[in-house]
Design a protein around this motif. Structure first.
Motif, mmCIF file in Angstrom:
data_model
loop_
_atom_site.group_PDB
_atom_site.id
_atom_site.type_symbol
_atom_site.label_atom_id
_atom_site.label_comp_id
_atom_site.label_asym_id
_atom_site.label_seq_id
_atom_site.Cartn_x
_atom_site.Cartn_y
_atom_site.Cartn_z
ATOM 1 N N GLN A 1 -8.019 12.248 8.141
ATOM 2 C CA GLN A 1 -7.470 11.356 7.112
ATOM 3 C C GLN A 1 -7.238 9.960 7.666
ATOM 4 O OE1 GLN A 1 -4.402 12.781 4.383
ATOM 5 N NE2 GLN A 1 -4.766 14.879 5.083
ATOM 6 N N ARG A 2 -6.649 9.897 8.874
ATOM 7 C CA ARG A 2 -6.390 8.581 9.477
ATOM 8 C C ARG A 2 -7.682 7.816 9.722
ATOM 9 N NH1 ARG A 2 -2.514 11.472 12.824
ATOM 10 N NH2 ARG A 2 -4.082 11.522 14.492
ATOM 11 N N GLU A 3 -8.741 8.543 10.088
ATOM 12 C CA GLU A 3 -10.012 7.887 10.399
ATOM 13 C C GLU A 3 -10.873 7.644 9.159
ATOM 14 O OE1 GLU A 3 -10.858 6.767 13.528
ATOM 15 O OE2 GLU A 3 -8.742 7.276 13.899
ATOM 16 N N GLY A 4 -10.362 8.032 7.976
ATOM 17 C CA GLY A 4 -11.036 7.688 6.736
ATOM 18 C C GLY A 4 -12.148 8.613 6.300
ATOM 19 N N TYR A 5 -12.261 9.821 6.866
ATOM 20 C CA TYR A 5 -13.302 10.764 6.458
ATOM 21 C C TYR A 5 -12.891 11.552 5.217
ATOM 22 C CZ TYR A 5 -15.719 9.929 10.891
ATOM 23 O OH TYR A 5 -16.386 9.353 11.938
ATOM 24 N N ILE A 6 -11.615 11.840 5.093
ATOM 25 C CA ILE A 6 -11.121 12.559 3.923
ATOM 26 C C ILE A 6 -9.919 11.823 3.345
ATOM 27 C CG2 ILE A 6 -11.963 14.821 4.668
ATOM 28 C CD1 ILE A 6 -9.205 15.521 5.597
ATOM 29 N N GLY A 7 -9.676 12.056 2.057
ATOM 30 C CA GLY A 7 -8.518 11.470 1.393
ATOM 31 C C GLY A 7 -7.656 12.556 0.776
ATOM 32 N N GLN B 1 6.897 7.951 0.220
ATOM 33 C CA GLN B 1 5.604 7.472 0.705
ATOM 34 C C GLN B 1 5.768 6.629 1.968
ATOM 35 O OE1 GLN B 1 2.469 8.146 -0.097
ATOM 36 N NE2 GLN B 1 3.177 9.630 -1.607
ATOM 37 N N GLY B 2 6.846 5.852 2.036
ATOM 38 C CA GLY B 2 7.114 5.076 3.245
ATOM 39 C C GLY B 2 7.322 5.976 4.447
ATOM 40 N N MET B 3 8.008 7.115 4.238
ATOM 41 C CA MET B 3 8.265 8.054 5.325
ATOM 42 C C MET B 3 6.991 8.762 5.746
ATOM 43 S SD MET B 3 10.926 8.873 7.123
ATOM 44 C CE MET B 3 10.388 9.486 8.707
ATOM 45 N N ILE B 4 6.149 9.128 4.756
ATOM 46 C CA ILE B 4 4.878 9.787 5.064
ATOM 47 C C ILE B 4 3.991 8.871 5.892
ATOM 48 C CG2 ILE B 4 2.753 10.715 4.066
ATOM 49 C CD1 ILE B 4 4.448 11.653 1.668
ATOM 50 N N SER B 5 3.946 7.601 5.511
ATOM 51 C CA SER B 5 3.131 6.627 6.251
ATOM 52 C C SER B 5 3.599 6.515 7.694
ATOM 53 C CB SER B 5 3.201 5.253 5.572
ATOM 54 O OG SER B 5 2.632 5.303 4.285
ATOM 55 N N TYR B 6 4.913 6.605 7.901
ATOM 56 C CA TYR B 6 5.457 6.492 9.264
ATOM 57 C C TYR B 6 5.039 7.675 10.129
ATOM 58 C CZ TYR B 6 8.776 6.477 13.122
ATOM 59 O OH TYR B 6 9.349 6.511 14.378
ATOM 60 N N VAL B 7 5.196 8.897 9.617
ATOM 61 C CA VAL B 7 4.897 10.070 10.449
ATOM 62 C C VAL B 7 3.397 10.236 10.672
ATOM 63 C CG1 VAL B 7 7.006 11.279 9.749
ATOM 64 C CG2 VAL B 7 4.872 11.711 8.506
ATOM 65 N N GLU B 8 2.593 9.713 9.750
ATOM 66 C CA GLU B 8 1.148 9.891 9.865
ATOM 67 C C GLU B 8 0.441 8.663 10.427
ATOM 68 O OE1 GLU B 8 -0.289 11.151 6.064
ATOM 69 O OE2 GLU B 8 0.570 13.170 6.252
ATOM 70 N N THR B 9 1.210 7.681 10.885
ATOM 71 C CA THR B 9 0.603 6.459 11.414
ATOM 72 C C THR B 9 -0.209 6.753 12.673
ATOM 73 O OG1 THR B 9 1.032 4.170 12.106
ATOM 74 C CG2 THR B 9 2.562 5.852 12.884
ATOM 75 N N ASN B 10 -1.189 5.919 12.926
ATOM 76 C CA ASN B 10 -2.009 6.048 14.132
ATOM 77 C C ASN B 10 -1.813 4.839 15.035
ATOM 78 O OD1 ASN B 10 -3.824 7.358 15.821
ATOM 79 N ND2 ASN B 10 -5.603 6.340 14.940
ATOM 80 N N GLN B 11 -0.630 4.268 14.974
ATOM 81 C CA GLN B 11 -0.318 3.115 15.808
ATOM 82 C C GLN B 11 1.077 3.283 16.398
ATOM 83 O OE1 GLN B 11 0.137 -0.543 13.604
ATOM 84 N NE2 GLN B 11 1.548 0.342 12.133
ATOM 85 N N CYS B 12 1.502 2.318 17.163
ATOM 86 C CA CYS B 12 2.833 2.334 17.776
ATOM 87 C C CYS B 12 3.905 2.600 16.715
ATOM 88 C CB CYS B 12 3.084 0.987 18.450
ATOM 89 S SG CYS B 12 4.785 0.718 18.981
ATOM 90 N N ARG B 13 4.748 3.606 16.947
ATOM 91 C CA ARG B 13 5.808 3.955 15.984
ATOM 92 C C ARG B 13 6.733 2.766 15.742
ATOM 93 N NH1 ARG B 13 4.074 8.788 13.891
ATOM 94 N NH2 ARG B 13 3.500 10.185 15.591
ATOM 95 N N ARG B 14 7.070 2.079 16.815
ATOM 96 C CA ARG B 14 8.008 0.966 16.691
ATOM 97 C C ARG B 14 7.411 -0.135 15.806
ATOM 98 N NH1 ARG B 14 12.300 0.917 19.597
ATOM 99 N NH2 ARG B 14 11.401 2.298 21.148
ATOM 100 N N LYS B 15 6.136 -0.397 16.001
ATOM 101 C CA LYS B 15 5.459 -1.391 15.185
ATOM 102 C C LYS B 15 5.468 -0.981 13.717
ATOM 103 C CE LYS B 15 1.035 -3.840 14.753
ATOM 104 N NZ LYS B 15 -0.324 -4.008 15.318
#
Length: 640
Positions: A510-516, A395-409
C-alpha cells in the motif's frame, strides 16, 4: 453543600474578612506579595531552583505581566505551569487556575506548598472544615494561586467569593484550553461558560494553555474566550527526549513483556482501549511478578484513587489503564508509555506520550497497532455526535502508524510544523523506529507480491486484508467456504509466510502504491501501478524486513544510570541513598517522592557532589525553599 448552607458560609467568611481589616488589609497584602516582587529570572532561580527558562516561557510570562491575553500551545512537559506561577508570584493579586481534574489541582498545590507558596484549591474533595478554612484564606487576599474546576468557577457562589473586597484577580489561567473548542479532541461544554467572566473581570489578563491544538482549534479558543488582540505563541511540538516506536501488534502481550525486560525498574503507563484489555494485560503482568496495578472506570472510586496514588508515590512501577487515566498526572519520571491499542486521534496519542519524560530525560513511546483497532474505533462512531469529525481524526492516526518516513517528521507535519532533522541521519540519537534502523534495503518480493495481488483480483477486489491473508494461508473458515474462495487458485498458496508477515507485506504494498484500500469498507483493490506490475510480471523490490526491531537509545541510556558514569561509584552510592531518603521523606510528608525533588535533580546532585548549601543551590531544581528544608539532610548523605 446546599444553597442556603453555602450562602450562610459565604456571608460569614466575607464578614470575618471585613471585620478583621487589620489582619487582611491591603497593606498587609502588598507586604506579603512584595517578597515575590522580583524579576522572572530571580523567581525562577530562587523559588523554583532552575537556571534558565525553557523555550518561549519567558515570552509568555512577559505577556502576562504586561496584561496581554495570551494563548500558548506547548507540548506536555514543556513547562506550562511556570508560565502562570511565576507571574502570580510577581503580580500583586491572585491568579485563578481553571483545571479539569482534582488530581491535577492537588498535585500542583502540593508542589507549590513545598516551595512555601500560598496556594489552595476548591473542589469536592475538601471536607467542610477544609472548605471553610480555604474560603477564609481566599477572602483574606493572601492566596497567590487558587485552583478551580470549570464547573466551580462558573457558579455565582465562587464569583461572589472572588469579588470580595480584599481579593484582586490579576490573571485567569485556563489549563487544557483545547477542551473549550468543539473542534478539539476532548471538548467539555462547561469550558464554554468561562467567557462569561470577561465582563466581570474586564481588567484581568486571560492565559489559555494547551498541549494539543491544531490551527482551527487555536482560532476557536481565541473566539470562545473573547480574547482581544491576543498573543498567539505556539511552541515546537518536538519532544526530542521521547523515542517514537510503532510496531505491528503480533503477540501483543509478548511484545510488552520483551519491552519491559529492556526497561527494568522504570516507571511507565500502558494504555488499553477497553476495560477488558486493561484487566487482561494487568493480570498477565501480575502473574509474571511485575510491580503493576490497573485503572479503569469499572473500579470503585476508592480503588481508582488508591491505584493512582500507588503509582504516583512509586509504590508500583507500572499502571495499566484506559483513557480515564492520565490527564493531570504530573509525575515527571515516567520513562515509558505503551499503547496496547491504537489511539483514536493524533491529538490523543500526542497528549498521552507526553506523560513520559516530563523531566527532560530519555523516555520511550511504544505503539502497538492492528487493523482490528481501526474497526473497534469505527464501531464507536455510531455513538459520536460528529462521525465526520471522528473519521477525520482517525484518518490522521492511520496515516501516522502507516507512514514510511521518520515518525517525528510525520507527527510534526500533522501539527503544521517542520522537522529539520533529516530522516536516517539521527541513528542512536533519540528519534524513532525508522531513523534508528536507517533506511531499509530493497529486497525482491516479486513472488509474494504477485500471490497477494492475484488473490485480490480473484475475489473481485471486494474484501479486506485479513480475509485475503486467510485465503493465502488456507484457512478453513466458514465464510471462505461459503463464498467458494477455498476453490480459487490462490487458496493456500501462501504458507511460506506467517500471518503477521503477510500483514507487513500488505502495508508495504500500500505504501509503495501497488494496492489501495477503500475508506468506507477497507476493501483492497489494485492500483494502475499494481495491475501493470502484475500483468507485465515486473520484478517487485520492496523496502521490507520482517520483524525488524527498532534500536531504542532510551533503553540503552537508562542502563547507564542516566548521568552517572560506571566509574563513579560514589555518585551511584549518592543516587541510591538519596532515592531511599526521598521515599522516606515523601512518606513522612504524605506527598509523592517527586515533590521532594525529581530524578533530574537527584542525578545532578550526585554528579556535582556539593558539600555546602551555597553549592547545593547550584543544582538543578534546588531553590532557596528546598535548600532550607532539605539541604542539611542532603549534604549529610553526600558527606557520608
Amino acid at each position: 453543600m446546599d444553597e442556603i448552607s453555602y450562602n450562610i458560609l459565604l456571608e460569614k467568611v466575607l464578614e470575618i474578612s471585613s471585620r478583621n481589616s487589620l489582619l487582611f488589609s491591603r497593606a498587609d497584602i502588598m507586604e506579603s506579595s512584595m517578597k515575590y516582587r522580583k524579576s522572572p529570572e530571580e523567581v525562577l532561580k530562587n523559588i523554583f531552583g532552575y537556571d534558565k527558562f525553557r523555550p518561549l516561557q519567558k515570552e509568555i510570562i512577559q505577556n502576562v505581566l504586561d496584561g496581554r491575553d495570551t494563548l500558548a500551545v506547548m507540548p506536555t512537559g514543556g513547562g506550562k505551569s511556570l508560565c502562570y506561577q511565576i507571574p502570580a508570584l510577581i503580580m500583586e493579586g491572585m491568579t485563578v487556575v481553571v483545571s479539569p481534574l482534582i488530581a491535577l489541582m492537588q498535585d500542583q498545590v502540593a508542589q507549590l506548598e513545598a516551595l512555601g507558596i500560598p496556594a489552595v484549591y476548591i473542589n469536592s474533595s475538601l471536607s467542610w472544615e477544609e472548605y471553610v478554612d480555604t474560603c477564609t484564606r481566599v477572602s483574606s487576599g493572601k492566596i497567590k494561586l487558587l485552583y478551580l474546576s470549570p464547573e466551580g468557577l462558573n457558579t455565582q457562589k465562587i464569583i461572589s467569593l472572588l469579588s470580595s473586597e480584599a481579593v484582586k484577580i490579576d490573571c485567569i489561567t485556563i489549563d487544557e484550553a483545547h477542551c473549550i473548542s468543539e473542534w478539539g479532541h476532548d471538548f467539555r461544554p462547561d469550558y464554554l461558560e468561562i467567557k462569561n467572566l470577561r465582563s466581570q473581570f474586564s481588567q484581568t489578563v486571560f492565559l489559555a494553555l494547551t498541549a494539543t491544538a491544531t490551527r482551527s482549534v487555536q482560532q476557536d479558543i481565541v473566539k470562545q474566550l473573547k480574547m482581544q488582540d491576543p498573543a498567539l505563541i505556539v511552541s515546537d511540538f518536538n519532544r526530542p527526549n521521547i523515542f517514537l516506536n510503532v510496531q505491528r501488534k503480533q503477540k501483543g502481550i509478548n511484545q510488552i513483556m520483551e519491552f519491559l525486560q529492556e526497561h527494568k525498574g522504570q516507571s511507565g503507563i500502558i494504555y488499553c482501549f477497553s476495560r477488558k484489555n486493561t484487566d487482561m494485560v494487568y493480570q498477565e503482568l501480575k502473574e509474571l511478578k511485575f510491580n503493576v496495578t490497573n485503572y479503569h472506570a469499572g473500579l470503585s472510586d476508592e480503588e481508582r484513587f488508591r491505584h493512582q496514588n500507588d503509582f504516583i508515590h512509586d509504590k508500583v512501577q507500572i499502571i495499566v489503564a484506559t483513557l480515564a487515566f492520565g490527564m493531570g498526572i504530573n509525575k515527571p519520571d515516567v520513562r515509558f508509555v505503551i499503547h496496547y491499542d491504537m489511539p483514536k486521534s493524533v491529538e490523543q496519542y500526542y497528549q498521552e506520550i507526553g506523560r513520559a519524560g516530563r523531566d527532560g530525560m530519555e523516555a520511550e513511546a511504544l505503539l502497538l497497532y492492528s487493523p482490528g483497532d481501526i474497526n473497534k474505533i469505527r464501531f464507536l462512531f455510531q455513538d459520536s455526535e460528529d462521525p465526520v469529525k471522528a473519521e477525520k481524526l482517525l484518518q490522521g492516526m492511520i496515516s501516522y502508524v502507516e507512514t514510511n518516513q521518520c515518525r517525528r517528521k510525520s507527527l510534526l507535519q500533522y501539527f503544521g510544523q517542520t522537522y529539520n532533522g533529516s530522516p536516517f541521519s539521527t541513528i542512536m540519537q533519540n528519534c524513532c523506529d525508522f531513523c534508528s534502523n536507517g533506511p531499509l534495503a530493497l529486497r525482491d518480493f516479486t513472488t509474494e507480491a504477485q500471490k497477494f495481488m492475484s488473490c485480490i483480483l480473484r475475489v473481485r477486489e471486494g474484501f479486506g486484508a485479513a480475509y485475503i491473508i486467510d485465503i493465502l494461508l488456507g484457512s478453513k473458515s466458514e465464510r471462505i467456504s461459503e463464498n467458494g474462495h477455498d476453490l480459487i487458485s490462490t487458496y493456500g498458496i501462501g504458507r511460506e509466510l506467517k500471518k503477521n508477515e503477510w500483514q507487513e507485506l500488505n502495508d508495504c504494498l500500500q505504501r509503495e502504491g501497488y494496492i489501495g484500500r477503500t475508506k468506507e469498507y477497507r476493501t483492497l483493490y489494485l492500483t494502475h501501478k499494481g495491475r501493470q506490475a502484475l500483468s507485465a510480471r515486473e520484478n517487485i523490490l520492496l523496502p521490507l524486513d520482517f520483524g525488524r526491531k527498532a534500536i531504542s537509545t532510551s533503553a540503552t541510556t537508562q542502563k547507564a544510570s542516566h548521568f552517572i558514569s560506571g566509574d563513579d561509584k560514589e555518585g551511584q552510592r549518592i543516587v541510591s541513598d538519596l532515592r531511599k531518603w526521598r521515599t522516606s521523606m515523601a512518606e513522612e510528608l504524605k506527598v509523592p517522592p517527586y515533590i521532594i525533588f525529581g530524578d533530574k535533580t537527584m542525578y545532578d546532585i550526585a554528579v556535582r557532589k556539593p558539600h555546602t548549601l551555597s553549592r547545593l543551590l547550584e543544582c538543578h531544581g534546588i531553590g532557596e525553599s528546598k535548600a532550607e528544608k532539605f539541604g542539611n539532610a542532603i549534604l549529610e548523605i553526600i558527606n557520608r
